[in-house]
Motif scaffolding. Structure first.
Motif, mmCIF file in Angstrom:
data_model
loop_
_atom_site.group_PDB
_atom_site.id
_atom_site.type_symbol
_atom_site.label_atom_id
_atom_site.label_comp_id
_atom_site.label_asym_id
_atom_site.label_seq_id
_atom_site.Cartn_x
_atom_site.Cartn_y
_atom_site.Cartn_z
ATOM 1 N N GLU A 41 0.862 -1.346 0.213
ATOM 2 C CA GLU A 41 0.125 -0.114 0.145
ATOM 3 C C GLU A 41 0.922 1.309 -0.007
ATOM 4 O OE1 GLU A 41 -3.259 0.656 0.067
ATOM 5 O OE2 GLU A 41 -3.638 -1.648 -0.279
ATOM 6 N N LEU A 42 1.984 1.430 1.061
ATOM 7 C CA LEU A 42 2.630 2.482 1.010
ATOM 8 C C LEU A 42 3.649 2.627 -0.479
ATOM 9 C CD1 LEU A 42 4.055 2.121 4.427
ATOM 10 C CD2 LEU A 42 2.560 3.740 3.680
ATOM 11 N N ASN A 43 4.114 1.409 -0.819
ATOM 12 C CA ASN A 43 4.851 1.761 -2.273
ATOM 13 C C ASN A 43 3.948 2.269 -3.383
ATOM 14 O OD1 ASN A 43 7.278 0.768 -1.592
ATOM 15 N ND2 ASN A 43 6.862 -1.268 -1.483
ATOM 16 N N ALA A 44 2.572 1.812 -3.369
ATOM 17 C CA ALA A 44 1.558 2.243 -4.513
ATOM 18 C C ALA A 44 1.327 3.835 -4.463
ATOM 19 C CB ALA A 44 0.441 1.469 -4.174
ATOM 20 N N GLU A 45 1.120 4.089 -2.868
ATOM 21 C CA GLU A 45 1.000 5.508 -2.504
ATOM 22 C C GLU A 45 2.040 6.261 -2.990
ATOM 23 O OE1 GLU A 45 -0.988 8.834 -1.867
ATOM 24 O OE2 GLU A 45 -2.012 6.647 -2.128
ATOM 25 N N LEU A 46 3.371 5.755 -2.779
ATOM 26 C CA LEU A 46 4.531 6.652 -3.043
ATOM 27 C C LEU A 46 4.857 6.690 -4.448
ATOM 28 C CD1 LEU A 46 7.040 7.845 -1.788
ATOM 29 C CD2 LEU A 46 7.975 5.439 -1.882
ATOM 30 N N GLU A 47 4.472 5.872 -5.259
ATOM 31 C CA GLU A 47 4.480 5.994 -6.713
ATOM 32 C C GLU A 47 3.631 6.886 -7.310
ATOM 33 O OE1 GLU A 47 3.915 2.069 -8.281
ATOM 34 O OE2 GLU A 47 6.017 1.295 -7.584
ATOM 35 N N GLY A 61 7.494 16.336 2.219
ATOM 36 C CA GLY A 61 7.374 15.725 3.679
ATOM 37 C C GLY A 61 6.668 14.461 3.759
ATOM 38 N N ALA A 62 5.494 14.398 3.030
ATOM 39 C CA ALA A 62 4.879 13.243 3.044
ATOM 40 C C ALA A 62 5.509 12.369 2.219
ATOM 41 C CB ALA A 62 3.568 13.380 2.202
ATOM 42 N N GLN A 63 6.228 12.614 1.279
ATOM 43 C CA GLN A 63 7.276 11.565 0.458
ATOM 44 C C GLN A 63 8.199 10.910 1.446
ATOM 45 O OE1 GLN A 63 9.276 13.035 -2.856
ATOM 46 N NE2 GLN A 63 10.170 11.118 -3.499
ATOM 47 N N HIS A 64 8.791 11.781 2.327
ATOM 48 C CA HIS A 64 9.821 11.409 2.996
ATOM 49 C C HIS A 64 9.227 10.545 4.248
ATOM 50 C CE1 HIS A 64 13.110 11.102 5.949
ATOM 51 N NE2 HIS A 64 12.445 11.803 6.917
ATOM 52 N N LEU A 65 8.035 10.761 4.706
ATOM 53 C CA LEU A 65 7.347 9.865 5.585
ATOM 54 C C LEU A 65 7.207 8.385 5.085
ATOM 55 C CD1 LEU A 65 4.896 12.249 7.416
ATOM 56 C CD2 LEU A 65 7.003 11.405 8.319
ATOM 57 N N THR A 89 1.831 -0.204 19.549
ATOM 58 C CA THR A 89 0.867 -1.510 19.439
ATOM 59 C C THR A 89 0.458 -1.820 18.285
ATOM 60 O OG1 THR A 89 -1.275 -0.195 19.888
ATOM 61 C CG2 THR A 89 -0.088 -0.921 21.855
ATOM 62 N N GLN A 90 -0.172 -2.931 17.969
ATOM 63 C CA GLN A 90 -0.723 -3.450 16.844
ATOM 64 C C GLN A 90 -1.766 -2.314 16.206
ATOM 65 O OE1 GLN A 90 0.246 -6.140 15.499
ATOM 66 N NE2 GLN A 90 -0.983 -6.354 13.750
ATOM 67 N N GLU A 91 -2.566 -1.652 16.756
ATOM 68 C CA GLU A 91 -3.599 -0.849 16.494
ATOM 69 C C GLU A 91 -2.695 0.647 15.863
ATOM 70 O OE1 GLU A 91 -3.795 -2.409 19.109
ATOM 71 O OE2 GLU A 91 -5.326 -3.891 18.575
ATOM 72 N N SER A 92 -2.034 0.845 17.026
ATOM 73 C CA SER A 92 -1.253 2.205 16.852
ATOM 74 C C SER A 92 -0.103 2.156 15.693
ATOM 75 C CB SER A 92 -0.525 2.597 17.966
ATOM 76 O OG SER A 92 0.694 1.739 18.071
ATOM 77 N N TRP A 93 0.283 0.783 15.350
ATOM 78 C CA TRP A 93 1.128 0.712 14.154
ATOM 79 C C TRP A 93 0.442 0.818 12.845
ATOM 80 C CZ3 TRP A 93 0.709 -3.639 10.701
ATOM 81 C CH2 TRP A 93 1.714 -3.470 9.941
ATOM 82 N N ALA A 94 -0.853 0.177 12.678
ATOM 83 C CA ALA A 94 -1.496 0.414 11.749
ATOM 84 C C ALA A 94 -2.181 1.446 11.452
ATOM 85 C CB ALA A 94 -2.880 -0.908 11.502
ATOM 86 N N GLN A 95 -2.382 2.119 12.511
ATOM 87 C CA GLN A 95 -2.884 3.525 12.515
ATOM 88 C C GLN A 95 -2.058 4.673 11.760
ATOM 89 O OE1 GLN A 95 -6.037 4.466 12.796
ATOM 90 N NE2 GLN A 95 -5.773 6.638 12.469
ATOM 91 N N ALA A 96 -0.678 4.194 12.175
ATOM 92 C CA ALA A 96 0.310 5.244 11.877
ATOM 93 C C ALA A 96 0.372 5.055 10.215
ATOM 94 C CB ALA A 96 1.735 5.027 12.441
ATOM 95 N N SER A 97 0.530 3.960 9.814
ATOM 96 C CA SER A 97 0.724 3.608 8.366
ATOM 97 C C SER A 97 -0.525 4.257 7.630
ATOM 98 C CB SER A 97 1.118 2.320 8.112
ATOM 99 O OG SER A 97 2.047 1.707 8.618
ATOM 100 N N THR A 154 -2.919 8.382 4.222
ATOM 101 C CA THR A 154 -4.016 9.515 4.227
ATOM 102 C C THR A 154 -3.502 10.666 4.013
ATOM 103 O OG1 THR A 154 -5.463 7.830 5.848
ATOM 104 C CG2 THR A 154 -5.972 10.415 5.425
ATOM 105 N N ARG A 155 -2.255 11.137 4.602
ATOM 106 C CA ARG A 155 -1.776 12.248 4.454
ATOM 107 C C ARG A 155 -1.264 12.501 2.904
ATOM 108 N NH1 ARG A 155 3.880 14.907 7.361
ATOM 109 N NH2 ARG A 155 3.904 16.408 6.046
ATOM 110 N N SER A 156 -0.480 11.432 2.283
ATOM 111 C CA SER A 156 -0.245 11.539 1.175
ATOM 112 C C SER A 156 -1.355 11.662 0.068
ATOM 113 C CB SER A 156 0.539 10.203 0.778
ATOM 114 O OG SER A 156 1.121 10.240 -0.676
ATOM 115 N N GLN A 157 -2.507 11.099 0.256
ATOM 116 C CA GLN A 157 -3.512 11.080 -0.505
ATOM 117 C C GLN A 157 -3.977 12.467 -0.589
ATOM 118 O OE1 GLN A 157 -6.377 8.206 0.969
ATOM 119 N NE2 GLN A 157 -5.331 6.425 -0.345
ATOM 120 N N ALA A 158 -4.154 13.143 0.747
ATOM 121 C CA ALA A 158 -4.415 14.729 1.013
ATOM 122 C C ALA A 158 -3.747 15.399 0.212
ATOM 123 C CB ALA A 158 -4.663 15.045 2.419
ATOM 124 N N GLU A 159 -2.299 15.184 0.508
ATOM 125 C CA GLU A 159 -1.425 15.907 -0.342
ATOM 126 C C GLU A 159 -1.419 16.075 -1.892
ATOM 127 O OE1 GLU A 159 0.218 18.492 1.016
ATOM 128 O OE2 GLU A 159 -0.048 17.587 3.229
#
Length: 520
Positions: free
Chosen positions: A191-197, A281-285, A328-336, A341-346
């Motif tokens: 997901e992150l690679n697709a959004e990064l591309e 910044g979003a790309q760096h994240l 935690t598992q939830e916060s880990w998934a929430q961070a990604s 979401t930030r990349s999509q907004a940008e």
């Protein structure tokens, strides 16, 4: 059997082994034999001092596991024979390290004088019942200990099986959980690679967008400079030609519009620069998150492939008590999810900004072209008006010039007429003067005298009228000269204004291809 033999059998040296021979001695219980430090029990009684002392020896077997035995060195005894006389402290030989052994009397069994041996030999120590009861007790104790040992062995086997099953099940469950974790990591990495591309593809045009906006800003400087240069040139007009005409109004409106357009493009350029920083910044994240997930995926894949026969496994005592987790598992998934979401907004902001920039640039280009065309049209209309006014001034100047020529001829004729009246006046006055020389009654005021006098008055009146008319004509001639001078000055000013508008201003505006201004 003598006490010396019992002592030798207890020490396992009954076969006549020399004193310097190395032999085994059990120093610790089987429950702790060969157990590594990380496998020591955490509950229960502590290790006895005599067992703990076994770990302090320096003579271990490095080539084989510890078997609760170790080599010890038996110290030799002095060669002097051991007797009861040597048991006393005063009779100890030099070099004796331990106390001597006091052998009991073989007859009496007591350390008494021999005089009691006779009386003690008449009595036995134990009866047959005591001997039988002692045997039965030993048998019962043997049965009990054997049953207890068998139960202990069965319990130990069951415990070993349960421990093996529990360890296998735990390892299997941990492997399954690691597999699930690898699946989650792979999903979020994709997901992150697709959004990064997508973000990189969107950001590929942001530099071009900045370049277009910067080029539009630079393109506005030349029309603004030309408009200001036109105002500067028009300040060199003279006289009444310094009029606040439609051209000057159009130039002021055009300059104001160009400045407003420049401000709009400057604000747009700042927005694009800020959005570029936000996108980076979003790309760096995203890149950091992808890098971390790649590293975690490699570690978890390696952990998932480990088994009991893998190389590199080792003990890490107390590692289970160390918790380096920061999420935690939830916060880990929430961070990604937040990164995506930030990349999509940008990306949405960047797309909207691209559309807005295109609209702004097109609107600025349209307004600049409109005001440029309006100013050019105003220059054309003003040039036509100036040409018509110049032609009219030239026509009036020609008429005034012709009138001056006629007036000069008229003045010459008036002067000639005045000069022509001098001779008739001379004749009339000569006649009157001559008639004054008549004598006597001949000095008669006859009709001839009256007519001569009237003639003189008439001639003088005519001369005065001619002089008055000559003065008026001269004044009119001066007025015509002044008018001609004024018309010439006005014509020169109009020619100068027409040259400024047509040659200086319009040549600048025609030489600049404003039709291609900020057109992409």
């Amino acid at each position: 059997m003598s006490q010396q033999q019992q002592h030798d059998n207890g020490n396992g040296n009954s076969s006549g082994v020399p004193p310097t021979t190395l032999m085994y001695s059990q120093l610790q219980p089987w429950s702790h034999a060969g157990a590594p430090p990380c496998m020591e029990p955490v509950n229960g009684p502590t290790v006895p001092p005599r067992v703990g002392a076994a770990f302090q020896t320096s003579q271990r077997h490095p080539w084989r596991p510890a078997m609760a035995y170790e080599l010890i060195e038996v110290k030799h005894l002095p060669e002097q024979p051991m007797t009861n006389q040597l048991t006393k402290q005063c009779f100890l030989p030099k070099g004796m390290k331990t106390d001597g052994m006091n052998f009991p009397n073989l007859v009496t069994g007591f350390d008494r004088n021999p005089q009691h041996a006779a009386r003690a030999a008449l009595y036995t120590r134990y009866t047959n019942n005591e001997w039988y009861n002692n045997n039965m007790t030993k048998y019962s104790e043997s049965n009990i200990n054997r049953n207890l040992s068998e139960r202990m062995r069965n319990d130990a086997v069951r415990l070993m099986r349960e421990a093996d099953e529990k360890a296998t099940a735990g390892q299997r469950d941990a492997g399954r959980r690691l597999g699930e974790r690898i699946t989650d990591l792979t999903f979020w990495r994709n997901e992150l690679n697709a959004e990064l591309e997508k973000l990189i593809a969107e950001m590929a045009d942001i530099n071009e967008l900045q370049r277009q906006c910067g080029k539009a800003l630079l393109d506005l400087e030349i029309p603004l400079h030309i408009a200001q240069e036109c105002l500067f040139h028009r300040e060199s007009r003279q006289g009444t030609e310094k009029v606040h005409d439609i051209v000057e109004k159009a130039l002021l409106v055009e300059i104001n519009n160009l400045r407003l357009s420049r401000d709009r493009l400057s604000g747009l350029h700042e927005k694009i620069s800020k959005q570029a920083l936000d996108c980076r910044g979003a790309q760096h994240l995203l890149e950091s998150d992808v890098s971390h997930k790649e590293s975690s995926l490699g570690i978890d894949s390696m952990c998932h492939q480990l088994n009991n026969y893998s190389r590199g496994i080792a003990y890490y005592g107390g590692i289970e008590k160390y918790d380096p987790s920061v999420s935690t598992q939830e916060s880990w998934a929430q961070a990604s999810s937040e990164h995506v979401t930030r990349s999509q907004a940008e990306r949405a902001k960047l797309s909207q900004l691209r559309s807005d920039s295109q609209n702004v640039v097109n609107a600025v280009a349209a307004t600049v072209w409109d005001f440029w065309s309006n100013t050019n049209n105003a220059f054309d209309r003003r040039a036509q008006e100036m040409a018509e006014a110049k032609n009219r001034v030239q026509l009036h100047l020609q008429k005034v010039q012709q009138e001056l020529f006629d007036m000069e001829k008229h003045l010459f004729l008036l002067q000639k007429a005045i000069q022509d009246k001098s001779m008739p006046l001379k004749v009339a006055q000569t006649r009157l003067e001559a008639r004054c020389h008549r004598e006597g009654v001949e000095l008669c005021k006859d009709h001839a005298q009256d007519r001569l006098i009237q003639e003189v008055y008439d001639i003088q009146s005519a001369v005065d009228s001619l002089h008055h008319k000559l003065q008026e004509s001269e004044a009119t001639h001066q007025g015509l000269l002044k008018t001609r001078c004024s018309l010439e000055v006005d014509l020169r000013n109009k020619v100068n204004s027409l040259f400024i508008d047509r040659e200086k201003c319009m040549s600048l505006r025609r030489s600049f291809p404003v039709s291609n201004l900020i057109r992409y």
